[in-house]
Design an enzyme around this catalytic site. Structure first.
Site, mmCIF file in Angstrom:
data_model
loop_
_atom_site.group_PDB
_atom_site.id
_atom_site.type_symbol
_atom_site.label_atom_id
_atom_site.label_comp_id
_atom_site.label_asym_id
_atom_site.label_seq_id
_atom_site.Cartn_x
_atom_site.Cartn_y
_atom_site.Cartn_z
ATOM 1 N N ASP A 186 -25.118 -37.867 39.076
ATOM 2 C CA ASP A 186 -24.075 -38.038 38.072
ATOM 3 C C ASP A 186 -24.503 -36.320 37.962
ATOM 4 O OD1 ASP A 186 -26.522 -37.793 36.852
ATOM 5 O OD2 ASP A 186 -26.182 -37.780 34.788
ATOM 6 N N ARG A 243 -29.556 -30.855 35.807
ATOM 7 C CA ARG A 243 -29.909 -30.880 34.512
ATOM 8 C C ARG A 243 -30.912 -31.791 34.314
ATOM 9 N NH1 ARG A 243 -24.890 -33.387 31.619
ATOM 10 N NH2 ARG A 243 -24.758 -35.098 32.140
ATOM 11 N N GLU A 255 -31.350 -34.923 34.514
ATOM 12 C CA GLU A 255 -30.820 -36.550 34.124
ATOM 13 C C GLU A 255 -30.831 -36.387 35.841
ATOM 14 O OE1 GLU A 255 -28.053 -36.887 31.965
ATOM 15 O OE2 GLU A 255 -27.524 -38.708 32.421
ATOM 16 N N ASP A 265 -20.222 -43.541 37.729
ATOM 17 C CA ASP A 265 -19.723 -42.497 38.284
ATOM 18 C C ASP A 265 -19.863 -42.422 40.041
ATOM 19 O OD1 ASP A 265 -21.245 -41.853 35.787
ATOM 20 O OD2 ASP A 265 -21.153 -40.317 36.552
ATOM 21 N N TRP A 286 -19.596 -49.302 34.599
ATOM 22 C CA TRP A 286 -20.837 -48.937 35.692
ATOM 23 C C TRP A 286 -21.201 -50.464 36.403
ATOM 24 C CZ3 TRP A 286 -18.451 -46.340 32.265
ATOM 25 C CH2 TRP A 286 -18.501 -45.191 31.957
ATOM 26 N N GLU A 340 -18.265 -31.882 34.077
ATOM 27 C CA GLU A 340 -18.216 -33.364 33.955
ATOM 28 C C GLU A 340 -17.204 -33.502 32.831
ATOM 29 O OE1 GLU A 340 -22.130 -33.408 31.590
ATOM 30 O OE2 GLU A 340 -22.170 -35.314 31.592
ATOM 31 N N HIS A 392 -20.158 -32.457 38.008
ATOM 32 C CA HIS A 392 -19.715 -34.085 38.005
ATOM 33 C C HIS A 392 -18.936 -34.446 38.654
ATOM 34 C CE1 HIS A 392 -22.997 -35.284 34.984
ATOM 35 N NE2 HIS A 392 -22.074 -36.391 34.996
HETATM 36 C C1 BGC Z 1 -23.920 -38.913 33.092
HETATM 37 C C2 BGC Z 1 -22.788 -39.935 33.398
HETATM 38 C C3 BGC Z 1 -22.929 -40.972 32.827
HETATM 39 C C4 BGC Z 1 -23.029 -41.788 31.603
HETATM 40 C C5 BGC Z 1 -22.869 -42.835 30.660
HETATM 41 C C6 BGC Z 1 -24.338 -39.200 31.191
HETATM 42 O O1 BGC Z 1 -25.419 -38.679 30.949
HETATM 43 O O2 BGC Z 1 -24.472 -38.590 31.995
HETATM 44 O O3 BGC Z 1 -21.585 -39.494 34.350
HETATM 45 O O4 BGC Z 1 -21.838 -42.487 33.299
HETATM 46 O O5 BGC Z 1 -23.727 -41.240 30.216
HETATM 47 O O6 BGC Z 1 -22.646 -42.808 29.756
#
Ligand code: BGC
Length: 911
Positions: free
Chosen positions: A489, A493, A495, A502, A554, A765, A786
């Site tokens: 994504d 950060r 993550e 995505d 997703w 994002e 993003h």
């Molecule tokens: C991510 C998104 C992801 C989403 C899910 C986020 O934390 O950065 O890109 O698809 O969560 O809703």
């Protein structure tokens, strides 16, 4: 015959033209041979590797009518016809992904191959230059090496020093060839006699570690010395046991790092010796005191151990390793492109911020790290911190990185100029804050190292609007930064996860910019591996959220990514391999939906981060999640039916076609009102219904008109992750292309160009990551890199440049060239390097004259549509098109269409 038109803008496409220059006039030849998408791959474990080639010719209208492949153990055997496999002459036009059908390959076997083809007139080309592929370790019992690990390491919740492992060994005979097969729990760097083996980074890569761990194969023939040799390795936490996910998880896959190495040396006398990881190896820790993907690396150069990976080093204080009991059945060969340092960037300026911070500006939001060059005293500490943006006052801003510490720390050894770069961490940044320099900072102190999966660049798009060109650049940078072994994504950060939603929305755009077939082949296997027994697809792949998943749009990555890969590369195998995973996801939805074919009531992300529409009491504020879920249920089921048909599963095709019809009907009954509107009157809802073909013909004009009205009413998009990729397409395909162009060209928030006007160099994002007043969105969710909204890239290639796949002849065997004019653009050009060769679509308008130049690769055909043309006005390579009897051209409501074979052609006509 080609006429160069006065004033025609010829753009350089040198990057994409490689390999086309050198052929003999009048000749047709075969070249650019690849196996499993790679040039001369080694260490593959595909049982029936697929072979592809390109045909080059200076003639027009060339196709392949037959081919012959021959395969041998030595290049010299090819000529002698001492073959392992001879396909014989196969009457077929297929030149992409032909299965090797010879005897089963053995482990560690190199096979050479070459091909010749017959053109449409039955004339044979010469044999191509030989190419090869080499297998890795095909059977797990052939792994005789053990997993080894450092003993007595205390369990900890934070990063511990990296491990250094070594083993000395002697050889007595002359080496003919040497291969090393390596993997790790954690990340590894392998050394042989003091030199790093290979240029791959972040090995062994990130997969569903419990089920699949990749090993890499390296040709180290030139690195093995006579007599004494040393194998060394550094192990870091990486994804395996470092911080992963936003829930402060550590040790997700395990808490012990481990290494496995099998070095096979073949001597000139034909004997083979194998050096393996076993309990004779020694281990210690060294200068890398901590290393974590989110937090960065700490390196104390005073602790370096010069010569540790070379012969003669005294390792008597190192401890003996332990054998770790871990399966070797999980070891698989990689299929994707390795991660590499692909480019370097110099900083553009040094800023002293209002707070007095020293900050380097790289000029580009990039992913990787910096190479630091410093001088100072032993014990001096230089720290580097990374940020994507400066705040409104011009200060260094890291709040949006959340808990990720993104700090590299270097402790000097005090020996003149010192150069440092980290190994097992990466950062997403444009700005670098430096602390602890003893000298005045200079631009030479740092160099940006851009790191990503080294995919082959395939696409290029430019047009007459510089802002759109910057948008395209931002999309490509978004892809570079977020294709680091896994489609993430975001890269900055805490993550950086393989978010499925995505990835699926961006996949068509991704396939234009780079060759992503190998990348998705790998990732899809991890998706299938991490899928739950009931078919539920985790939100992120590899799954580190403990199985959380099942959200519409997703989880549908399970269907959409393989299908898009099939369309872009004609790759049927990904459909075959993924089929059970695809089916399992559709069956999951079927179970959740039950008898009325509506998927109602489950938890979903919905149209994530859509523009917030505030109108009280209105259902328009968001698109109903049940509507999205049922739309995707219908769409994915349709894709499953299509897939079943392609791979010859007739009964499944019929069953799921029927199911898809039922879901579509249920969608209409439930979500379309009697007035022909949708329950959710949002751009996303309308776009989904139109783009996914959910509506009966009679409802389409009304729903399209409603979409258009909504766009006119707002004068901007209101879509989030789900609607954005479909919006312009839905408008273009239903007669409202002027609105699609209006949305694209809009510069104010919310729009694609708003971030560009704010100086963005990647895709944000959120539509308002930085607000018009210069303040930022909520730091809890505000990435500046993003790629999801970059999904508009597909529309630039498909509509503005007009390069479109024909789903009936996937992989561009036949395709469409149909530029769409609008938005005040006066020229546009796209070049796409398909599996057959280069496709070009390039138009400009001058003095109301349309000049259109196309290139169609050998062994393909294209249907070209000249927008707003009148048949009698069109010049084709300088002559009246109408008078050329061999070409069938027809007038239609869009303009003039005609079918062309390979070649380069120019059209001119008045608009
Ligand atoms: C991510 C998104 C992801 C989403 C899910 C986020 O934390 O950065 O890109 O698809 O969560 O809703």
């Amino acid at each position: 015959m080609k006429r160069l038109i006065h004033g025609f803008k010829l753009l350089t496409t040198a990057l994409l033209m490689s390999g086309i220059g050198n052929f003999v006039a009048g000749a047709t030849r075969v070249g650019e041979l690849v196996c499993e998408y790679h040039t001369d791959p080694i260490g593959i474990d595909v049982e029936k590797p697929r072979l592809s080639w390109k045909i080059f010719s200076d003639r027009e209208n060339v196709t392949q009518s037959a081919f012959q492949i021959r395969v041998a153990e030595l290049p010299s055997n090819l000529k002698k016809n001492a073959l392992v496999w001879n396909s014989g002459k196969v009457n077929s036009g297929q030149s992409v992904n032909i299965e090797y059908n010879g005897p089963k390959p053995k482990s560690m076997q190199r096979l050479y191959w070459q091909v010749r083809v017959w053109d449409h007139r039955g004339k044979a080309t010469p044999w191509s230059e030989p190419a090869f592929w080499e297998t890795g370790i095909l059977h797990s019992e052939q792994w005789i090496a053990s997993w080894i690990t450092m003993p007595n390491e205390k369990k900890a919740e934070e990063s511990k020093p990296c491990h250094y492992l070594r083993r000395e060994f002697a050889i007595a005979k002359k080496v003919r060839s040497a291969r090393v097969y390596v993997s790790a729990l954690g990340l590894y760097e392998l050394y042989l006699n003091g030199i790093k083996v290979g240029d791959e980074l972040f090995t062994p890569g990130w997969t569903s570690y419990k089920n699949r761990i990749q090993y890499q194969t390296y040709d180290v023939t030139e690195m093995v010395r006579s007599k004494v040799n040393v194998l060394g390795a550094i192990l870091g936490d990486g994804w395996y046991r470092g911080n992963i996910g936003f829930n402060k998880q550590h040790n997700y896959y395990g808490d012990q790092l481990a290494l496995i190495v099998q070095l096979c040396i073949t001597y000139t006398d034909g004997t083979v010796e194998t050096i393996v990881t076993d309990d004779s190896w020694k281990a210690t820790t060294g200068p890398i005191l901590s290393s974590d993907i989110y937090n960065g690396e700490t390196y104390d150069a005073r602790l370096e151990m010069p010569g540790w990976a070379s012969p003669g080093f005294n390792d008597s204080l190192w401890s003996r390793v332990e054998i770790k009991d871990h399966s070797r059945n999980v070891l698989v060969a990689p299929q994707s492109d390795p991660v590499r340092a692909v480019m370097e960037i110099n900083p553009v300026k040094i800023i002293i911020t209002p707070k007095g911070e020293t900050v380097f500006d790289m000029g580009q939001n990039m992913v990787g790290w910096v190479r630091l060059k410093v001088k100072g005293n032993a014990g001096d500490v230089v720290s580097l911190k990374f940020a994507e943006v400066l705040d409104r006052d011009g200060n260094f801003y890291t709040e949006n990185l959340r808990e990720a510490k993104v700090t590299d720390t270097y402790v000097l050894k005090g020996e003149g100029e010192e150069v440092y770069e980290p190994r097992f961490t990466f950062h997403g940044f444009r700005f670098v804050k430096i602390e602890g320099l003893s000298d005045t900072p200079s631009l030479e102190n740092i160099t940006g190292v851009v790191v990503h999966s080294d995919m082959q660049p395939t696409g290029h798009f430019t047009c007459s609007n510089p802002l759109i060109n910057q948008l395209q650049q931002n999309i490509q940078w978004g892809q570079r930064g977020n294709f680091l072994d896994v489609p993430t994504d975001c890269p900055q950060r805490n993550e950086r996860l393989g978010w499925t939603g995505d990835a699926q929305v961006f996949s068509p755009t991704a396939a234009f910019n780079f060759n992503v077939a190998p990348f998705y082949t790998k990732w899809m296997k991890d998706l299938a591996a991490d899928q739950l027994p009931n078919g539920k697809v985790p939100h992120v792949i590899p799954d580190v959220l403990r199985g959380e998943g099942g959200s519409t749009a997703w989880a549908d990555a399970a269907l959409i990514v393989p299908w898009n890969t099939y369309l872009a590369y004609g790759d049927k195998r990904i459909l075959e391999v993924q089929y059970s995973s695809m089916k399992a996801w559709v069956d999951y939805m079927k179970n959740r939906a039950g008898d009325n074919y509506l998927w109602i009531g489950d938890n979903h992300f919905g149209d994530w981060l859509a523009f917030p529409i505030k109108r009280s009491g209105s259902q328009e504020s968001t698109t109903e999640k049940d509507l999205i879920a049922t739309a995707y249920y219908a769409y994915s089921t349709q894709l499953l039916a299509n897939t079943a048909r392609v791979i010859g599963k007739k009964e499944d095709a019929e069953e799921y076609e029927l199911l898809s019809e039922k879901v579509k009907n249920a969608f209409v009954n439930e979500f379309v009102t009697t007035e022909g509107d949708l329950i959710s009157q949002t751009q996303t809802a309308y776009s989904l219904a139109l783009a996914f073909n959910l509506l009966p013909d009679k409802s389409i004009p009304q729903v399209a008109a409603n979409l258009a009205d909504d766009v006119r009413k707002f004068q901007h998009l209101t879509t989030g992750f789900v609607g954005t990729p479909l919006l312009c397409k839905a408008l273009s395909d239903n007669g409202y292309e002027d609105l699609a162009f209006m949305l694209l060209m809009r510069k104010e928030y919310p729009s694609w160009l708003y971030p560009v006007t704010k100086g963005a160099t990647t895709i944000w994002e959120r539509w308002d990551g930085q607000k018009p007043d210069g303040t930022f969105q909520d730091p809890g969710m505000n990435s500046f890199n993003h790629y999801a909204y970059g999904a508009i890239g597909e529309w630039l290639y498909n509509y503005i440049a007009g390069i479109q796949i024909d789903p009936k002849a996937p992989g561009y065997k036949h395709f469409f060239l149909a530029p769409h004019l609008g938005g005040g653009l006066t020229y546009a050009e796209a070049v796409y390097k398909s599996m057959y060769g280069e496709i070009r679509s390039q138009w400009n308008i001058e003095d109301n004259q349309m000049n259109y130049e196309v290139k169609i690769p050998v062994n393909t055909t294209a249907t070209v549509t000249l927008p707003s043309a009148l048949l009698e006005d069109v010049l084709f390579n300088g002559s009246s098109l109408k008078s050329i009897v061999e070409i069938e051209a027809w007038q239609n409501e869009k303009g003039v269409s005609l079918k062309l074979g390979s070649g380069e052609y120019i059209f001119n006509y008045p608009l």
